[in-house]
Design a protein around this motif. Structure first.
Motif, PDB file in Angstrom:
ATOM      1  N   UNK A  29      30.293   0.720  -3.237  1.00  0.00           N
ATOM      2  CA  UNK A  29      30.102   0.325  -4.629  1.00  0.00           C
ATOM      3  C   UNK A  29      29.398   1.469  -5.359  1.00  0.00           C
ATOM      4  N   UNK A  30      29.940   1.853  -6.522  1.00  0.00           N
ATOM      5  CA  UNK A  30      29.283   2.838  -7.378  1.00  0.00           C
ATOM      6  C   UNK A  30      29.192   2.221  -8.768  1.00  0.00           C
ATOM      7  N   UNK A  44      13.679  -6.851  -4.698  1.00  0.00           N
ATOM      8  CA  UNK A  44      14.608  -7.407  -3.721  1.00  0.00           C
ATOM      9  C   UNK A  44      14.832  -6.425  -2.579  1.00  0.00           C
ATOM     10  N   UNK A  45      15.603  -6.872  -1.601  1.00  0.00           N
ATOM     11  CA  UNK A  45      16.107  -5.976  -0.561  1.00  0.00           C
ATOM     12  C   UNK A  45      17.519  -6.410  -0.214  1.00  0.00           C
ATOM     13  N   UNK A  46      18.216  -5.560   0.519  1.00  0.00           N
ATOM     14  CA  UNK A  46      19.568  -5.860   0.985  1.00  0.00           C
ATOM     15  C   UNK A  46      19.560  -5.869   2.510  1.00  0.00           C
ATOM     16  N   UNK A  47      20.223  -6.857   3.082  1.00  0.00           N
ATOM     17  CA  UNK A  47      20.249  -6.992   4.547  1.00  0.00           C
ATOM     18  C   UNK A  47      21.084  -5.906   5.214  1.00  0.00           C
ATOM     19  N   UNK A  48      22.205  -5.541   4.596  1.00  0.00           N
ATOM     20  CA  UNK A  48      23.133  -4.569   5.195  1.00  0.00           C
ATOM     21  C   UNK A  48      23.265  -3.271   4.400  1.00  0.00           C
ATOM     22  N   UNK A  49      23.233  -3.363   3.098  1.00  0.00           N
ATOM     23  CA  UNK A  49      23.583  -2.215   2.256  1.00  0.00           C
ATOM     24  C   UNK A  49      22.495  -1.142   2.217  1.00  0.00           C
ATOM     25  N   UNK A  50      22.938   0.086   2.304  1.00  0.00           N
ATOM     26  CA  UNK A  50      22.110   1.268   2.052  1.00  0.00           C
ATOM     27  C   UNK A  50      22.449   1.705   0.638  1.00  0.00           C
ATOM     28  N   UNK A  51      21.424   2.052  -0.170  1.00  0.00           N
ATOM     29  CA  UNK A  51      21.667   2.430  -1.555  1.00  0.00           C
ATOM     30  C   UNK A  51      21.084   3.799  -1.872  1.00  0.00           C
ATOM     31  N   UNK A  52      21.711   4.443  -2.853  1.00  0.00           N
ATOM     32  CA  UNK A  52      21.192   5.694  -3.404  1.00  0.00           C
ATOM     33  C   UNK A  52      21.194   5.550  -4.920  1.00  0.00           C
ATOM     34  N   UNK A  53      20.018   5.736  -5.536  1.00  0.00           N
ATOM     35  CA  UNK A  53      19.845   5.687  -6.990  1.00  0.00           C
ATOM     36  C   UNK A  53      19.695   7.115  -7.487  1.00  0.00           C
ATOM     37  N   UNK A  54      20.459   7.476  -8.511  1.00  0.00           N
ATOM     38  CA  UNK A  54      20.427   8.836  -9.062  1.00  0.00           C
ATOM     39  C   UNK A  54      20.299   8.753 -10.574  1.00  0.00           C
ATOM     40  N   UNK A  55      19.194   9.269 -11.115  1.00  0.00           N
ATOM     41  CA  UNK A  55      18.920   9.195 -12.552  1.00  0.00           C
ATOM     42  C   UNK A  55      19.727  10.255 -13.300  1.00  0.00           C
ATOM     43  N   UNK A  56      20.452   9.802 -14.306  1.00  0.00           N
ATOM     44  CA  UNK A  56      21.233  10.702 -15.169  1.00  0.00           C
ATOM     45  C   UNK A  56      20.416  11.125 -16.380  1.00  0.00           C
ATOM     46  N   UNK A  91       9.187   3.640 -19.516  1.00  0.00           N
ATOM     47  CA  UNK A  91       9.168   4.650 -20.573  1.00  0.00           C
ATOM     48  C   UNK A  91       9.570   4.052 -21.925  1.00  0.00           C
ATOM     49  N   UNK A  92       9.501   4.876 -22.952  1.00  0.00           N
ATOM     50  CA  UNK A  92       9.884   4.446 -24.306  1.00  0.00           C
ATOM     51  C   UNK A  92      11.337   4.810 -24.618  1.00  0.00           C
ATOM     52  N   UNK A  93      12.046   5.360 -23.634  1.00  0.00           N
ATOM     53  CA  UNK A  93      13.453   5.738 -23.795  1.00  0.00           C
ATOM     54  C   UNK A  93      14.319   4.996 -22.779  1.00  0.00           C
ATOM     55  N   UNK A  94      15.580   4.862 -23.080  1.00  0.00           N
ATOM     56  CA  UNK A  94      16.520   4.240 -22.144  1.00  0.00           C
ATOM     57  C   UNK A  94      16.693   5.123 -20.902  1.00  0.00           C
ATOM     58  N   UNK A  95      17.037   4.485 -19.795  1.00  0.00           N
ATOM     59  CA  UNK A  95      17.326   5.181 -18.549  1.00  0.00           C
ATOM     60  C   UNK A  95      18.767   4.871 -18.157  1.00  0.00           C
ATOM     61  N   UNK A  96      19.511   5.892 -17.756  1.00  0.00           N
ATOM     62  CA  UNK A  96      20.853   5.709 -17.214  1.00  0.00           C
ATOM     63  C   UNK A  96      20.864   6.312 -15.820  1.00  0.00           C
ATOM     64  N   UNK A  97      21.489   5.594 -14.886  1.00  0.00           N
ATOM     65  CA  UNK A  97      21.492   6.052 -13.504  1.00  0.00           C
ATOM     66  C   UNK A  97      22.709   5.514 -12.773  1.00  0.00           C
ATOM     67  N   UNK A  98      22.993   6.125 -11.632  1.00  0.00           N
ATOM     68  CA  UNK A  98      24.045   5.664 -10.743  1.00  0.00           C
ATOM     69  C   UNK A  98      23.401   4.943  -9.564  1.00  0.00           C
ATOM     70  N   UNK A  99      24.053   3.868  -9.118  1.00  0.00           N
ATOM     71  CA  UNK A  99      23.655   3.161  -7.898  1.00  0.00           C
ATOM     72  C   UNK A  99      24.861   3.195  -6.964  1.00  0.00           C
ATOM     73  N   UNK A 100      24.685   3.840  -5.829  1.00  0.00           N
ATOM     74  CA  UNK A 100      25.755   3.944  -4.835  1.00  0.00           C
ATOM     75  C   UNK A 100      25.328   3.103  -3.638  1.00  0.00           C
ATOM     76  N   UNK A 101      26.167   2.146  -3.259  1.00  0.00           N
ATOM     77  CA  UNK A 101      25.831   1.221  -2.177  1.00  0.00           C
ATOM     78  C   UNK A 101      26.931   1.225  -1.124  1.00  0.00           C
ATOM     79  N   UNK A 102      26.494   1.243   0.142  1.00  0.00           N
ATOM     80  CA  UNK A 102      27.459   1.170   1.230  1.00  0.00           C
ATOM     81  C   UNK A 102      26.911   0.258   2.320  1.00  0.00           C
TER      82      UNK A 102
END
Length: 120
Positions: A29-30, A44-56, A91-102
């Motif tokens: 999932x991306x 929260x946590x995930x039982x199986x999924x490993x995630x990577x968060x990357x701030x744009x 922060x006082x600004x919006x954040x955009x990021x990617x979440x990659x889950x496997x």
């Protein structure tokens, strides 16, 4: 097939946050996410999924098992399965990021709704 925020399936999470499914498969999932200032997800946590968060864009705070980690543009963090975490926009600004889950996180989320990151 080419995909973008304009063509990806969109959803709203929390009260004001957006997500776009760039890849939505059982084994991967991306998601491109947008968090307005002052928003956060439920810890929260995930039982199986490993995630990577990357701030744009913007500056995000990731709470990982009680530790607050600041993520700046073009920085990321990997979250292994069974590790509690929470994305926060202080922060006082919006954040955009990617979440990659496997694999995908669908049906794999255990929440801690009473957690308050302000105590850290």
């Amino acid at each position: 097939m080419k995909i973008s925020k304009q063509t990806a399936p969109h959803y709203i999470w929390g009260s004001r946050c957006d997500g776009w499914h760039l890849v939505q498969q059982e084994n991967l999932s991306i998601i491109h996410e947008h968090m307005p200032p002052g928003t956060q997800e439920v810890r929260h946590y995930h039982s199986r999924a490993r995630q990577f968060f990357f701030v744009l864009t913007g500056v995000a705070t990731m709470e990982v098992q009680g530790e607050l980690i600041t993520l700046y543009p073009h920085e990321g963090i990997e979250i292994p399965p069974r590790v509690s975490h929470q994305m926060i926009n202080r922060s006082s600004e919006a954040v955009e990021f990617l979440v990659i889950s496997q694999p995908t996180t669908r049906g794999d989320r255990v929440e801690f709704p009473g957690f308050n990151p302000k105590k850290f």
